[in-house]
Design an enzyme around this catalytic site. Structure first.
Site, PDB file in Angstrom:
ATOM      1  N   LYS A 120       0.845  -1.190   0.000  1.00  0.00           N
ATOM      2  CA  LYS A 120       0.000   0.000   0.000  1.00  0.00           C
ATOM      3  C   LYS A 120       0.884   1.244   0.000  1.00  0.00           C
ATOM      4  O   LYS A 120       1.822   1.362   0.794  1.00  0.00           O
ATOM      5  CB  LYS A 120      -0.899   0.013   1.240  1.00  0.00           C
ATOM      6  N   ASP A 149      -0.438  -0.643  -4.507  1.00  0.00           N
ATOM      7  CA  ASP A 149      -1.833  -0.204  -4.536  1.00  0.00           C
ATOM      8  C   ASP A 149      -1.901   1.183  -3.914  1.00  0.00           C
ATOM      9  O   ASP A 149      -1.600   1.358  -2.736  1.00  0.00           O
ATOM     10  CB  ASP A 149      -2.705  -1.182  -3.751  1.00  0.00           C
ATOM     11  N   GLU A 200      -1.845  -0.710  -8.870  1.00  0.00           N
ATOM     12  CA  GLU A 200      -3.287  -0.831  -8.702  1.00  0.00           C
ATOM     13  C   GLU A 200      -3.908   0.517  -8.354  1.00  0.00           C
ATOM     14  O   GLU A 200      -3.470   1.172  -7.404  1.00  0.00           O
ATOM     15  CB  GLU A 200      -3.596  -1.850  -7.605  1.00  0.00           C
ATOM     16  N   ASP A 212      -9.307  -1.908  -9.818  1.00  0.00           N
ATOM     17  CA  ASP A 212      -9.959  -2.535  -8.667  1.00  0.00           C
ATOM     18  C   ASP A 212     -11.310  -1.866  -8.451  1.00  0.00           C
ATOM     19  O   ASP A 212     -12.331  -2.305  -8.978  1.00  0.00           O
ATOM     20  CB  ASP A 212      -9.065  -2.419  -7.432  1.00  0.00           C
ATOM     21  N   LYS A 272     -12.619  -9.652  -6.949  1.00  0.00           N
ATOM     22  CA  LYS A 272     -12.893  -9.940  -5.546  1.00  0.00           C
ATOM     23  C   LYS A 272     -14.242 -10.655  -5.455  1.00  0.00           C
ATOM     24  O   LYS A 272     -15.293 -10.014  -5.528  1.00  0.00           O
ATOM     25  CB  LYS A 272     -12.906  -8.648  -4.732  1.00  0.00           C
ATOM     26  N   GLN A 301     -10.761  -8.500   0.037  1.00  0.00           N
ATOM     27  CA  GLN A 301     -11.858  -7.632   0.457  1.00  0.00           C
ATOM     28  C   GLN A 301     -11.767  -7.379   1.971  1.00  0.00           C
ATOM     29  O   GLN A 301     -12.717  -6.949   2.593  1.00  0.00           O
ATOM     30  CB  GLN A 301     -13.196  -8.302   0.114  1.00  0.00           C
TER      31      GLN A 301
END
Length: 362
Positions: free
Chosen positions: A157, A185, A211, A236, A260, A288
């Protein structure tokens, strides 16, 4: 059909650009038939991303979906989908209902959902998701995941401090070596200009996917990033339906999709997967924020199809939770999680005592 809200503790807060998660506030969906089989799944409330809460999920089931699906033959897939489409939004609620129906169907015929869907592989390579934090803490977490579970794929992240994020990625590459798989992401927190400026360094560090770097509606920005090349974009939040996934792939805004199952159920997820395969785009099973329930159901789906079984899947998030409400949680060994092809349905068995303990008032 019933909806039972429950809250599981986190071992520690999880930080990302879109917010900090302190607890797992989920809802257990149960669908029964007159003949006896019961299908189960979980709906994950992430209000900062999907606009659903425990209360809204419970109410949607109680007021809309349970009455509308009552009396329906569980094998009438398209009829069930028509009911779900009759209500807008509420994606994770509808995804959980669809997964529970698949679970029920498998149990009714005494066959594993994995086998009914495709039975491509009995295991998946696991990706560990790293939240934002200090370089030392994040690197230590990655090293521990590799040491404890043999994981060598990581999603990192990042946020608006891209220079700091690049320093973190460099530290991770030094610690993990050249063979580890890394992707990032941004949770829509960057601008196209920041992303383009970082692409060269990301490629040097062996980062193979970015992402959701920019806001999901910024198709022009995504096109600029894609034109710059070097690192592919994965959609996403911008590809939560078959239609939006088609837009992302056919406009060149993305060359990979995060699928997901907890968000789109098995039925829609399989259609999105078919779209990705037809357009030669990558498809990765995303997280998720699932507990062991969602991990089992996502692994069941991902391992059933060759196109997702070939990719690492984000399936160890449940290890960050302090407890579970299943009788048997997944085990990750040598960086892989296995599905049980001998079980009927999805293989989720609820620990009723644990559910009673972690259940909350709706």
């Amino acid at each position: 059909m019933t909806a039972v809200p429950f809250v599981l503790p986190y071992r520690r807060p999880f930080h990302m650009a879109s917010g900090t998660v302190l607890e797992a506030a989920h809802v257990l969906i149960r669908i029964e038939t007159d003949e006896g089989p019961m299908g189960v799944a979980e709906a994950v409330s992430r209000s900062m991303i999907y606009g659903e809460s425990q209360a809204s999920i419970v109410e949607a089931v109680r007021s809309w979906f349970a009455p509308a699906l009552a009396g329906l033959d569980p094998f009438e897939v398209e009829s069930a989908q028509k009911v779900l489409r009759s209500v807008v939004a509420n994606d994770t609620t509808k995804g959980a209902i669809d997964i529970a129906l698949h679970d029920l169907r498998g149990k009714a015929v005494g066959e594993s959902t994995w086998r009914l869907l495709g039975a491509a592989s009995t295991s998946l390579r696991v990706t560990h998701m790293l939240g934002t934090g200090s370089v030392a803490d994040v690197v230590a977490e990655a090293a521990a995941a590799r040491q404890d579970s043999g994981i060598d794929a990581f999603k990192v992240k990042v946020d608006t401090r891209m220079s700091s994020s690049l320093a973190l990625l460099a530290a991770l590459r030094r610690e993990l070596g050249d063979d580890a798989l890394l992707y990032i992401d941004a949770n829509q927190s960057l601008s196209a200009e920041e992303t383009v400026a970082s692409l060269g360094r990301l490629a040097e560090l062996g980062v193979h996917l970015v992402e959701e770097p920019v806001p999901s509606t910024d198709l022009v920005g995504k096109a600029r990033i894609a034109a710059a090349g070097g690192v592919a974009i994965m959609a996403d939040e911008s590809a939560t339906t078959l239609e939006t996934a088609a837009v992302q792939l056919t406009t060149g805004s993305a060359r990979a999709l995060s699928i997901k199952p907890a968000r789109t159920g098995y039925t829609t997820s399989s259609r999105i997967l078919g779209l990705a395969r037809g357009l030669h785009a990558r498809a990765i099973i995303g997280s998720q924020g699932d507990s062991a329930i969602g991990t089992i159901t996502s692994a069941t789906f991902g391992a059933a199809f060759e196109w997702t079984a070939r990719e690492p899947a984000e399936l160890d998030y449940f290890l960050g939770l302090g407890d579970q409400i299943v009788t048997s949680a997944p085990v990750i060994r040598a960086g892989r999680v296995h599905v049980d092809p001998t079980v009927a349905g999805n293989g989720v068995e609820i620990d009723e005592d644990k559910l009673a303990h972690f259940r909350v008032d709706s």
